[in-house]
Design a protein around this motif. Structure first.
Motif, PDB file in Angstrom:
ATOM      1  N   VAL A 190      -4.084 -21.558  -4.697  1.00 27.86           N
ATOM      2  CA  VAL A 190      -3.792 -20.139  -4.919  1.00 27.86           C
ATOM      3  C   VAL A 190      -4.491 -19.695  -6.206  1.00 27.86           C
ATOM      4  O   VAL A 190      -4.269 -20.256  -7.276  1.00 27.86           O
ATOM      5  CB  VAL A 190      -2.282 -19.897  -4.996  1.00 27.86           C
ATOM      6  N   ASN A 191      -5.347 -18.687  -6.072  1.00 29.48           N
ATOM      7  CA  ASN A 191      -6.055 -18.083  -7.199  1.00 29.48           C
ATOM      8  C   ASN A 191      -6.353 -16.638  -6.817  1.00 29.48           C
ATOM      9  O   ASN A 191      -6.024 -16.205  -5.704  1.00 29.48           O
ATOM     10  CB  ASN A 191      -7.337 -18.871  -7.523  1.00 29.48           C
ATOM     11  N   PRO A 192      -6.935 -15.838  -7.700  1.00 30.64           N
ATOM     12  CA  PRO A 192      -7.195 -14.437  -7.336  1.00 30.64           C
ATOM     13  C   PRO A 192      -8.009 -14.268  -6.068  1.00 30.64           C
ATOM     14  O   PRO A 192      -7.748 -13.346  -5.276  1.00 30.64           O
ATOM     15  CB  PRO A 192      -7.940 -13.904  -8.570  1.00 30.64           C
ATOM     16  N   GLU A 193      -8.976 -15.131  -5.818  1.00 31.11           N
ATOM     17  CA  GLU A 193      -9.782 -15.008  -4.603  1.00 31.11           C
ATOM     18  C   GLU A 193      -8.955 -15.289  -3.356  1.00 31.11           C
ATOM     19  O   GLU A 193      -9.070 -14.597  -2.343  1.00 31.11           O
ATOM     20  CB  GLU A 193     -10.991 -15.956  -4.671  1.00 31.11           C
ATOM     21  N   TRP A 194      -8.115 -16.340  -3.423  1.00 28.79           N
ATOM     22  CA  TRP A 194      -7.260 -16.653  -2.274  1.00 28.79           C
ATOM     23  C   TRP A 194      -6.293 -15.504  -2.002  1.00 28.79           C
ATOM     24  O   TRP A 194      -6.070 -15.126  -0.844  1.00 28.79           O
ATOM     25  CB  TRP A 194      -6.492 -17.950  -2.523  1.00 28.79           C
ATOM     26  N   LYS A 195      -5.715 -14.929  -3.045  1.00 32.14           N
ATOM     27  CA  LYS A 195      -4.783 -13.819  -2.870  1.00 32.14           C
ATOM     28  C   LYS A 195      -5.489 -12.602  -2.258  1.00 32.14           C
ATOM     29  O   LYS A 195      -4.920 -11.918  -1.398  1.00 32.14           O
ATOM     30  CB  LYS A 195      -4.147 -13.441  -4.215  1.00 32.14           C
ATOM     31  N   LYS A 196      -6.721 -12.347  -2.682  1.00 30.93           N
ATOM     32  CA  LYS A 196      -7.475 -11.228  -2.108  1.00 30.93           C
ATOM     33  C   LYS A 196      -7.725 -11.461  -0.627  1.00 30.93           C
ATOM     34  O   LYS A 196      -7.552 -10.544   0.205  1.00 30.93           O
ATOM     35  CB  LYS A 196      -8.795 -11.067  -2.861  1.00 30.93           C
TER      36      LYS A 196
END
Length: 630
Positions: free
Chosen positions: A132-138
């Motif tokens: 989970v990181n900003p790219e995964w959340k996007k």
């Protein structure tokens, strides 16, 4: 003093004479600085400054006060499984699963691991499992728009099997594993009722033991009264998860939020009168604001008066706005009082990332009647319990326990001989029912909050474990005793199985003796783990049928004691060489040097320990020093 004596003195003291002279030359101004510091007002250095200081200039803290370091990623892995069968057209006509999933995936902490599946006739991977990181959340936020209600069946067994495939034995141990399931229906894999019954039985008797052995906790949302609530409750009870019933889709968002709070523990700070206070140790916070239809735009006011909105361009700000919620994340926030301009809602919350944490003592989601949970917390700095009384004495820790008898206020006191721990006194056993626990700590500018739900099950059936060491039976006896006021003894039907770590399951026979039933098991082998699942049903004294919910029982084989090591024979002492004639001048010089060295070493050690202790106290207490007024 003779040169030979000087060399011997230097060797005894472990010093080089030149280095010793240089050390003394440097120590003198340091002592002068120390005296000046003693007469000057004390100043507290911010922890970040201590981290940035070069190692040569750092002062090590005692072992009981861990040094500040970067926040470590939490050890959680989450799989989310969403029902897309055709019945969702009636139970979720507005497709509110979309914003609810967007909220959940964006609440997950960075550094955890997650994936999302949709299912109807068969499962479909929506978002691949990954960090989970900003790219995964996007990616997950965009993919949520693909949720639909076009499927023909509701194959829960296949969906959970697919989502948990990488976790099931013999998978390697990993982070704590959570499965979150949303469904509105029954197990429905075919138009043939027999196939549906077989899939349901396989889910309970084959897949559930595998989930248990893998340590996977199942959390479920039953959307509408049409869901198989008995099945979902059995899944959560067997795995140690939690079950929520949402009677309509309007409750979905709050249901997902409740499961998030229950399944992924996190540090929070309380909100009072739409304000919350951050201490200097907070690296990041995430504010969740639930919105009503037609709500005015949310505004957030920092301690220095800066006003932030969803249109702000601050590089430290991430603002996710959906029609039903705002999710605001700020890195390196200013310490002090933050004010929120939005409608107050008890579900609003502020989650923080900080080295300083309040970790609740674990309470199992389901407790048997008569169990007494330990209500308490442990305060930690970088995952190590804090033992400094200078800090612990500042804290006031209280709890509110909401249950069948209404709210109960509890005061938590320090636990002797357990560093950093606060606990409430043990009361009488709790009554059956659902409980909501909120624990709050207040240390002036340092504030923390933790929430947890748990359920005390009914006392229909008392379950006891007894270790047997007799000649007739060596192992464990599980005794099941019905409560005669709630359950007719002669109506009880018991089905029990035991599953070992190799996924081998066999049925157990319950022996009826007097007014109780017994299950007898041998002792597991060394390192083995057996899980006993018991399903019980019967009738009340009035004749009404009842299903008895029971927790699984885990039996673990003891590791054998290592064999005692025979002591090694002691070799005979070597023959001492003949002593040379004493050199009294050298001996006297050695004696003087040793005494002088001990005095100087003791003085130096005492000064060093005092400096380290003072630095440690200042470093820790600075995190709780009053923030400057805005």
């Amino acid at each position: 003093m003779p040169l030979k004596a000087l060399l011997i003195c230097a060797a005894l003291l472990g010093m080089d004479p030149v280095a010793a002279n240089e050390e003394a030359a440097h120590e003198q101004p340091a002592a002068t600085e120390g005296r000046a510091a003693d007469s000057a007002p004390a100043t507290h250095e911010h922890p970040q400054a201590a981290e940035n200081r070069a190692p040569d200039g750092a002062t090590a803290a005692p072992a009981s006060v861990p040094q500040p370091a970067a926040h470590e990623a939490p050890g959680y892995a989450v799989r989310i499984v969403i029902d897309t069968s055709g019945s969702m057209k009636q139970t979720d006509p507005k497709n509110l699963r979309v914003p609810a999933l967007k909220l959940l995936v964006n609440l997950l902490p960075d550094g955890s691991e997650a994936g999302v599946w949709l299912f109807d006739s068969k499962p479909e991977e929506l978002v691949p499992a990954g960090p989970v990181n900003p790219e995964w959340k996007k990616q997950a936020t965009q993919a949520a728009n693909r949720i639909h209600s076009k499927g023909a069946f509701t194959n829960i067994e296949a969906a959970l099997s697919e989502a948990a495939a990488g976790w099931l034995p013999p998978a390697e141990p990993g982070p704590r594993r959570r499965l979150i399931l949303l469904t509105d229906g029954m197990v429905d894999v075919s138009k043939n009722p027999g196939e549906n019954a077989a899939s349901r039985e396989a889910l309970l008797n084959r897949l559930t033991p595998a989930l248990q052995q893998a340590g996977i906790e199942v959390y479920t949302i039953a959307l509408s009264s049409q869901a198989d609530e008995a099945l979902l409750q059995q899944l959560t009870l067997a795995s140690g998860g939690w079950n929520v019933v949402a009677m309509d889709a309007e409750q979905l968002q709050r249901s997902f939020l409740q499961l998030f709070n229950q399944s992924v523990p996190h540090d929070s700070v309380p909100i009072h009168d739409n304000g919350f206070t951050l201490d200097a140790g907070v690296h990041e916070f995430t504010l969740l604001v639930l919105l009503q239809e037609g709500a005015a735009p949310t505004r957030l006011i920092a301690p220095d008066g800066q006003v932030l909105t969803q249109d702000s361009t601050d590089p430290q700000l991430r603002w996710l706005h959906q029609g039903s919620f705002d999710l605001v994340t700020i890195t390196d926030p200013k310490p002090g009082l933050w004010k929120l301009e939005a409608k107050q809602d008890p579900a609003n919350q502020v989650m923080v990332v900080s080295d300083l944490a309040m970790e609740p003592m674990r309470i199992e989601s389901y407790l048997q009647a008569g169990d007494q949970p330990r209500i308490g917390v442990v305060f930690k700095d970088k995952d190590q319990p804090i033992s400094r009384e200078d800090f612990l004495g500042l804290l006031v820790v209280k709890a509110i326990l909401q249950g069948p008898m209404g709210p109960q206020d509890l005061s938590l006191a320090q636990v002797p001989d357990q560093p950093g721990a606060f606990a409430a006194p043990e009361e009488h056993p709790l009554l059956p029912g659902d409980y909501n626990l909120t624990i709050q700590a207040d240390g002036k500018t340092f504030q923390r909050e933790a929430r947890q739900n748990f359920r005390v099950m009914s006392d229909l059936l008392k379950v006891e474990e007894h270790a047997d060491e007799g000649e007739e039976h060596a192992g464990t006896t599980i005794l099941l005793t019905p409560n005669p006021q709630s359950l007719a003894s002669d109506s009880l039907a018991i089905h029990a199985t035991v599953t070992d770590q190799a996924q081998q399951t066999r049925e157990l026979t319950a022996e009826h003796t007097d007014d109780a039933w017994q299950l007898k098991l041998p002792t597991p082998g060394p390192g083995d783990q057996w899980i006993v699942n018991i399903q019980a049903s019967g009738k009340t004294p009035e004749g009404a049928p009842v299903t008895v919910p029971l927790k699984p029982i885990t039996l673990t084989g003891r590791q054998p004691e290592p064999p005692a090591m025979a002591p090694e024979p002691i070799p005979p002492p070597p023959q001492a060489p003949a002593a040379p004639a004493p050199e009294w001048g050298v001996a006297a010089a050695i004696a003087v040097a040793v005494n002088l060295g001990l005095i100087l070493s003791g003085y130096g050690i005492a000064r060093l320990l005092k400096k380290r202790r003072d630095a440690a106290i200042a470093l820790l207490l600075d995190k709780f020093s009053a923030a400057p007024p805005p």
